[in-house]
Design an enzyme around this catalytic site. Structure first.
Site, PDB file in Angstrom:
ATOM      1  N   GLU A  19       0.821  -1.217   0.000  1.00 23.66           N
ATOM      2  CA  GLU A  19       0.000   0.000   0.000  1.00 23.66           C
ATOM      3  C   GLU A  19       0.849   1.258   0.000  1.00 23.66           C
ATOM      4  O   GLU A  19       1.881   1.326   0.652  1.00 23.66           O
ATOM      5  CB  GLU A  19      -0.938   0.030   1.215  1.00 23.66           C
ATOM      6  N   GLY A  20       0.367   2.257  -0.695  1.00 24.10           N
ATOM      7  CA  GLY A  20       1.090   3.521  -0.813  1.00 24.10           C
ATOM      8  C   GLY A  20       0.855   4.451   0.368  1.00 24.10           C
ATOM      9  O   GLY A  20       0.037   4.185   1.258  1.00 24.10           O
ATOM     10  N   PHE A  21       1.562   5.554   0.324  1.00 24.93           N
ATOM     11  CA  PHE A  21       1.576   6.524   1.420  1.00 24.93           C
ATOM     12  C   PHE A  21       0.177   7.031   1.785  1.00 24.93           C
ATOM     13  O   PHE A  21      -0.160   7.141   2.964  1.00 24.93           O
ATOM     14  CB  PHE A  21       2.463   7.706   0.989  1.00 24.93           C
ATOM     15  N   ASN A  22      -0.616   7.328   0.793  1.00 25.30           N
ATOM     16  CA  ASN A  22      -1.880   8.008   1.093  1.00 25.30           C
ATOM     17  C   ASN A  22      -3.003   7.086   1.519  1.00 25.30           C
ATOM     18  O   ASN A  22      -3.937   7.523   2.194  1.00 25.30           O
ATOM     19  CB  ASN A  22      -2.277   8.917  -0.068  1.00 25.30           C
ATOM     20  N   HIS A  72      -3.176  17.300 -10.200  1.00 24.56           N
ATOM     21  CA  HIS A  72      -2.432  16.100  -9.800  1.00 24.56           C
ATOM     22  C   HIS A  72      -2.493  15.127 -10.960  1.00 24.56           C
ATOM     23  O   HIS A  72      -3.550  14.556 -11.247  1.00 24.56           O
ATOM     24  CB  HIS A  72      -2.981  15.450  -8.524  1.00 24.56           C
ATOM     25  N   LEU A  73      -1.357  14.983 -11.597  1.00 24.93           N
ATOM     26  CA  LEU A  73      -1.270  14.169 -12.807  1.00 24.93           C
ATOM     27  C   LEU A  73      -0.545  12.878 -12.448  1.00 24.93           C
ATOM     28  O   LEU A  73       0.681  12.812 -12.461  1.00 24.93           O
ATOM     29  CB  LEU A  73      -0.483  14.970 -13.857  1.00 24.93           C
ATOM     30  N   ASP A 120       4.300  18.892  -2.751  1.00 22.78           N
ATOM     31  CA  ASP A 120       3.426  18.947  -3.936  1.00 22.78           C
ATOM     32  C   ASP A 120       1.956  19.026  -3.531  1.00 22.78           C
ATOM     33  O   ASP A 120       1.182  19.797  -4.093  1.00 22.78           O
ATOM     34  CB  ASP A 120       3.628  17.679  -4.789  1.00 22.78           C
ATOM     35  N   THR A 167      -5.565   8.031  -4.266  1.00 24.29           N
ATOM     36  CA  THR A 167      -5.669   8.491  -2.873  1.00 24.29           C
ATOM     37  C   THR A 167      -4.803   9.746  -2.668  1.00 24.29           C
ATOM     38  O   THR A 167      -5.078  10.534  -1.770  1.00 24.29           O
ATOM     39  CB  THR A 167      -5.236   7.390  -1.872  1.00 24.29           C
ATOM     40  N   PHE A 168      -3.797   9.920  -3.509  1.00 23.97           N
ATOM     41  CA  PHE A 168      -2.981  11.140  -3.465  1.00 23.97           C
ATOM     42  C   PHE A 168      -3.883  12.345  -3.767  1.00 23.97           C
ATOM     43  O   PHE A 168      -3.834  13.365  -3.068  1.00 23.97           O
ATOM     44  CB  PHE A 168      -1.864  11.017  -4.509  1.00 23.97           C
TER      45      PHE A 168
HETATM   46  O1  GFB Z   1       0.137   7.961  -2.308  1.00 23.64           O
HETATM   47  P1  GFB Z   1      -0.332   6.822  -3.095  1.00 23.64           P
HETATM   48  O2  GFB Z   1      -0.801   5.685  -2.328  1.00 23.64           O
HETATM   49  O3  GFB Z   1      -1.428   7.313  -4.109  1.00 23.64           O
HETATM   50  O4  GFB Z   1       0.869   6.342  -3.994  1.00 23.64           O
HETATM   51  P2  GFB Z   1      -2.325   6.529  -5.196  1.00 23.64           P
HETATM   52  C1  GFB Z   1       1.418   7.152  -4.946  1.00 23.64           C
HETATM   53  C2  GFB Z   1       2.844   7.573  -4.583  1.00 23.64           C
HETATM   54  O5  GFB Z   1       3.503   7.978  -5.775  1.00 23.64           O
HETATM   55  C3  GFB Z   1       2.879   8.771  -3.641  1.00 23.64           C
HETATM   56  C4  GFB Z   1       4.174   9.192  -5.583  1.00 23.64           C
HETATM   57  O6  GFB Z   1       2.824   8.482  -2.292  1.00 23.64           O
HETATM   58  C5  GFB Z   1       4.183   9.429  -4.074  1.00 23.64           C
HETATM   59  O7  GFB Z   1       5.285   8.764  -3.505  1.00 23.64           O
HETATM   60  N1  GFB Z   1       3.406  10.271  -6.240  1.00 23.64           N
HETATM   61  C6  GFB Z   1       2.205  10.186  -6.852  1.00 23.64           C
HETATM   62  C7  GFB Z   1       3.804  11.544  -6.309  1.00 23.64           C
HETATM   63  N2  GFB Z   1       1.819  11.394  -7.307  1.00 23.64           N
HETATM   64  C8  GFB Z   1       2.794  12.264  -6.979  1.00 23.64           C
HETATM   65  C9  GFB Z   1       2.971  13.657  -7.173  1.00 23.64           C
HETATM   66  O8  GFB Z   1       2.137  14.375  -7.726  1.00 23.64           O
HETATM   67  N3  GFB Z   1       4.109  14.203  -6.682  1.00 23.64           N
HETATM   68  C10 GFB Z   1       5.057  13.462  -6.044  1.00 23.64           C
HETATM   69  N4  GFB Z   1       6.140  14.087  -5.586  1.00 23.64           N
HETATM   70  N5  GFB Z   1       4.924  12.132  -5.848  1.00 23.64           N
HETATM   71  C11 GFB Z   1      -2.145   3.870  -5.314  1.00 23.64           C
HETATM   72  C12 GFB Z   1      -1.109   3.050  -4.586  1.00 23.64           C
HETATM   73  O9  GFB Z   1      -1.596   5.161  -5.506  1.00 23.64           O
HETATM   74  O10 GFB Z   1      -2.402   3.349  -6.575  1.00 23.64           O
HETATM   75  C13 GFB Z   1      -1.376   1.576  -4.636  1.00 23.64           C
HETATM   76  O11 GFB Z   1      -1.109   3.394  -3.230  1.00 23.64           O
HETATM   77  C14 GFB Z   1      -1.626   1.130  -6.054  1.00 23.64           C
HETATM   78  O12 GFB Z   1      -0.247   0.907  -4.137  1.00 23.64           O
HETATM   79  C15 GFB Z   1      -2.709   1.969  -6.674  1.00 23.64           C
HETATM   80  O13 GFB Z   1      -0.411   1.240  -6.793  1.00 23.64           O
HETATM   81  C16 GFB Z   1      -2.923   1.593  -8.133  1.00 23.64           C
HETATM   82  O14 GFB Z   1      -3.655   6.211  -4.649  1.00 23.64           O
HETATM   83  O15 GFB Z   1      -2.247   7.425  -6.376  1.00 23.64           O
END
Ligand code: GFB
Length: 425
Positions: A47-50, A286-287, A367, A384-385
């Protein structure tokens, strides 16, 4: 109040033993000083950060409820080993929460400590009990959701093994000497808050860890509830990251809190009406690229089509600046910029010093912070970002029309826009 029928703990797998009777145990027995207990948790490594931030809210509210009856402290799981943190040159494990968040703000909601401080308090690198949350093997019975939890055999291969001294070894956020005394798999179908009775009645040790905490849901404390938003509002970004974002806004985007009506107060004092925030004179986008280019290829636009939509937004809002938050590489960013003749397109580029100090996670937060302050925001499908940026804008008091938007792809016939999860106080 107990909301579910049975909480059971079995001494042997599959054997149910009722240990909790709502009518006889629904009130805490006061009168004796209770010693502090520690709740730890971790999330599925993929799972990712958000999404992890969302799991924090569930666990934080569980700790809030526990504290109505017993003193519990939430141990913040160090950040690290995240799939999306690609910078190989940075040391990105054992990252403290204070790198990203303002702990004083979190503590206005619940007691929290960093993992390292927990180890110091324990005086030993130990977690006393671990419950590895898992689904029910048989799925939902009768296709119906019911609240339940049972100790069961582990369904999947678990990332913990018992060593020859009987100590359970595992990842433990990269702290190699940490071990657990007890380990069990717990099948759950539950709201986070309903873990309270299990923790109070079925566990007695000083520290308990819930592994795979994403298995429990928000339930009644979802986005529709003020409890969700209290936990969310307490997740204030660390000041050092906000300051960097604010400086960038001032320098490149003509954006200051006074002009934009986004002056921040302590979250406990802040209650904004929709539309009170004006936002800086720029569009933020947010791209999301990378894994989304295949995970959601039907909904992610080409750079050219994204540019077309951004141009329309600039025209509609009579603006000429754009801030791009993206996980795309420099080539893609330059390609995107190439589609614009008149508009000014910005992206935040950290110095090496900032990268080393605040890592990929800190740069992503900067960001998010800049994106959250724009006059108009547009995000990416189901990211989720993007969702966390939308929540930040709800807290700041933006008109939801300027917030709950996403880019569409050229192949979508109907481009459904995100649900408007409005703030509840
Ligand atoms: O945060 P996150 O869970 O969002 O994972 P999603 C995306 C990660 O990619 C962020 C980087 O935590 C950042 O490390 N990232 C994405 C960015 N967008 C940006 C941006 O605009 N700026 C910067 N600096 N970094 C989910 C994942 O991603 O998508 C799941 O958590 C899975 O594991 C799913 O891959 C498909 O919700 O976008």
């Amino acid at each position: 109040i107990v909301l579910f029928n049975t909480i059971v703990l079995a001494s042997h797998a599959h054997e149910k033993v009722d240990v909790f009777k709502p009518d006889t145990h629904s009130h805490a027995e006061f009168g004796e000083a209770k010693s502090v207990r520690y709740l730890l948790y971790d999330v599925n490594p993929g799972e990712g950060f958000n999404l992890r931030r969302d799991v924090f809210m569930r666990v934080a509210n569980l700790v809030k409820f526990l504290n109505d009856d017993e003193p519990w402290v939430l141990v913040l799981p160090p950040w690290g080993r995240l799939y999306h943190w690609k910078s190989q040159d940075l040391n990105q494990i054992k990252v403290k929460w204070s790198t990203f968040f303002d702990l004083a703000s979190l503590r206005e909601h619940i007691p929290v400590i960093e993992f390292e401080d927990y180890l110091t308090v324990m005086g030993e690198e130990v977690v006393e009990e671990i419950y590895y949350l898992q689904r029910y093997k048989e799925g939902w019975t009768n296709g119906k959701w019911e609240e339940k939890m049972d100790i069961r055999d582990c369904i999947d291969r678990v990332p913990y093994q018992k060593d020859e001294d009987g100590k359970w070894r595992g990842w433990f956020f990269g702290y190699e000497n940490v071990y657990a005394k007890k380990f069990a798999c717990l099948s759950v179908q539950s709201e986070a808050g309903n873990m309270k009775s299990f923790l109070m009645k079925n566990t007695t040790s000083r520290s308990v860890m819930l592994e795979r905490a994403e298995q429990v849901i928000h339930g009644q404390y979802s986005e529709f509830s003020s409890m969700f938003w209290i936990a969310r509002r307490s997740m204030v970004f660390a000041k050092h990251l906000r300051d960097i974002g604010d400086e960038f806004r001032r320098e490149y985007l003509d954006s200051t809190d006074e002009n934009d009506k986004t002056v921040l107060k302590s979250w406990t004092q802040m209650k904004k009406n929709h539309g009170e925030a004006k936002g800086g004179p720029y569009i933020s986008v947010h791209l999301r690229r990378k894994d989304y280019l295949y995970a959601h290829k039907e909904q992610v636009p080409s750079l050219k089509y994204a540019a077309k939509q951004i141009k329309e937004l600039l025209k509609k809002n009579k603006l000429k600046k754009v801030f791009i938050a993206s996980d795309c590489d420099e080539n893609d960013f330059e390609t995107l910029k190439g589609f614009f003749k008149k508009a000014e397109i910005y992206r935040y580029k950290p110095t090496q010093e900032i990268r080393e100090k605040y890592k990929d996670g800190g740069v992503a937060i900067i960001d998010q912070w800049i994106a959250a302050h724009a006059r108009h925001f547009v995000g990416t499908y189901v990211s989720t970002f993007s969702f966390r940026i939308q929540e930040e804008r709800e807290i700041l008091g933006f008109d939801p029309e300027t917030t709950f938007n996403r880019l569409c792809s050229e192949s979508e016939e109907e481009c459904e826009q995100p649900s408007k999860w409005k703030i509840v106080y």
